[in-house]
Enzyme design. Structure first.
Site, PDB file in Angstrom:
ATOM      1  N   SER A 139     -26.914  61.746 100.639  1.00 23.45           N
ATOM      2  CA  SER A 139     -27.714  61.863  99.414  1.00 23.45           C
ATOM      3  C   SER A 139     -27.712  60.545  98.650  1.00 23.45           C
ATOM      4  CB  SER A 139     -27.156  62.990  98.530  1.00 23.45           C
ATOM      5  OG  SER A 139     -28.017  63.255  97.451  1.00 23.45           O
ATOM      6  N   ASP A 180     -28.224  58.961  95.524  1.00 24.26           N
ATOM      7  CA  ASP A 180     -28.317  59.395  94.128  1.00 24.26           C
ATOM      8  C   ASP A 180     -28.279  58.174  93.221  1.00 24.26           C
ATOM      9  OD1 ASP A 180     -28.202  62.031  95.115  1.00 24.26           O
ATOM     10  OD2 ASP A 180     -26.016  61.964  95.113  1.00 24.26           O
ATOM     11  N   SER A 232     -31.724  63.505  98.368  1.00 21.04           N
ATOM     12  CA  SER A 232     -31.377  62.473  97.387  1.00 21.04           C
ATOM     13  C   SER A 232     -31.879  62.870  96.005  1.00 21.04           C
ATOM     14  CB  SER A 232     -32.003  61.123  97.781  1.00 21.04           C
ATOM     15  OG  SER A 232     -31.565  60.697  99.048  1.00 21.04           O
TER      16      SER A 232
END
Length: 353
Positions: A280, A282, A242
């Site tokens: 991930s 983000d 991440s």
């Protein structure tokens, strides 16, 4: 505490020291998020040299404590596979009422409780608080299931937060993180764009990142795949990677405009080769420290700030990688530092080392 351990003392340096210059905009004096007046950074690092590589990083806007006011703010989720505590209230109200604490995924909830202690101590009569805690998963190098972060670790980062150039690389919440196949960590950068359409022209935009995402490292448009540049290394992408990005500015913006800056912060990950994968998380948080009495910057004047965010985040991500050191962690897994001798030059000067 290691708020101001410089990367150079660990034999690693920042992007500009290597001849890698992002964009043409000038930086602030420190080229860091702390160039935004009143923004402080603190770290607590836990590293036993074996299975534990983790920590806490705190971004503390002094305006929240000194003036007792909420700051205009916004969150943008590029991919919401994460545990960003407090984000929905920021979305709803458009304000930040808490420092931003970053840590490891499974320690996020203990960190939120510790941040609540910090907030309650500063408002004895308060009955509702919105602690903001972001995370990335450092379980590739650190024994994340130990959940070693305690209240004291979080309070130390918050209470020890200060100005000056923050430590980068393997420090605080970046101690065990990896990105783009290499060892990564905490990185920061800033820009001084000229605002348009307003009497307030001297503004600063700063970014701090906790980098822990997949893809192929790209520097100035040149791919640097780890499996080609580091003997024996692989580009294996750990689960749960991440990126957390904190953007601060003293430009007078409202929450809607700050959301536009936060989106550009996520876009900047693509410049360094992010894969934006399924797992991930983000996120970008953007806030403004400007006086609420200043007139808002018109939307037509935002272009220089958009460029500033993109450049500052890109350079912060590169700094998070270039200042990190090779680390071997849990189960003998290793992530290597970026090899300086293979870097392309994008600016003036000769690469070091």
């Amino acid at each position: 505490m290691d708020n101001h351990l410089t990367a150079a003392t660990r034999g690693r340096v920042r992007a500009r020291d290597l001849g890698v210059v992002v964009g043409a905009l000038p930086t602030g004096p420190l080229n860091a998020i702390t160039d935004v007046e009143g923004v402080l950074v603190g770290h607590t690092t836990l590293d036993d040299g074996a299975d534990l590589h983790t920590g806490v990083t705190a971004v503390v806007p002094r305006q929240l404590t000194a003036e007792g006011r909420a700051l205009p703010a916004a969150v943008y989720a590029g991919n919401g596979y994460g545990k960003l505590v407090g984000s929905t209230q920021i979305d709803e109200l458009g304000v930040l009422e808490s420092p931003v604490v970053l840590t490891a995924t499974l320690s996020a909830f203990r960190a939120a409780d510790a941040l609540l202690t910090y907030l309650m101590d500063r408002s004895p009569e308060g009955i509702s608080f919105n602690p903001v805690v972001g995370e990335t998963n450092d379980g590739y190098l650190s024994d994340i299931r130990r959940r070693p972060i305690t209240e004291r670790h979080v309070l130390d980062a918050l209470e020890g937060a200060s100005g000056g150039l923050p430590a980068e690389g393997c420090v605080g919440a970046g101690t065990g993180t990896t990105a783009l196949g290499y060892k990564a960590g905490i990185g920061t950068s800033s820009r001084r764009p000229v605002a348009e359409g307003t009497a307030v022209t001297a503004v600063t935009v700063g970014a701090l990142v906790q980098a822990n995402f997949g893809g192929v490292l790209t520097v100035g448009g040149v791919p640097m795949p780890v499996e080609e540049l580091v003997p024996g290394a692989t580009g294996e992408e750990p689960a749960g990677n991440s990126c957390m990005i904190v953007v601060a500015t003293d430009a007078p913006l409202d929450a809607r405009q700050l959301a536009r800056l936060a989106r550009r912060a996520i876009f900047a990950m693509g410049r360094v080769g992010a894969s934006y994968s399924h797992g991930s998380g983000d996120y970008a948080i953007a806030f403004s420290t400007a006086s609420p009495e200043l007139p808002r910057l018109p939307d037509a004047g935002l272009n220089p700030l958009f460029a500033a965010v993109m450049d500052a985040v890109e350079e912060a991500l590169l700094n998070s990688l270039f200042t990190a050191t090779t680390t071997t962690g849990v189960r003998g897994r290793t992530r290597h530092a970026v090899p300086y001798d293979r870097l392309p030059r994008t600016g003036v000067g000769e690469p070091v080392g």
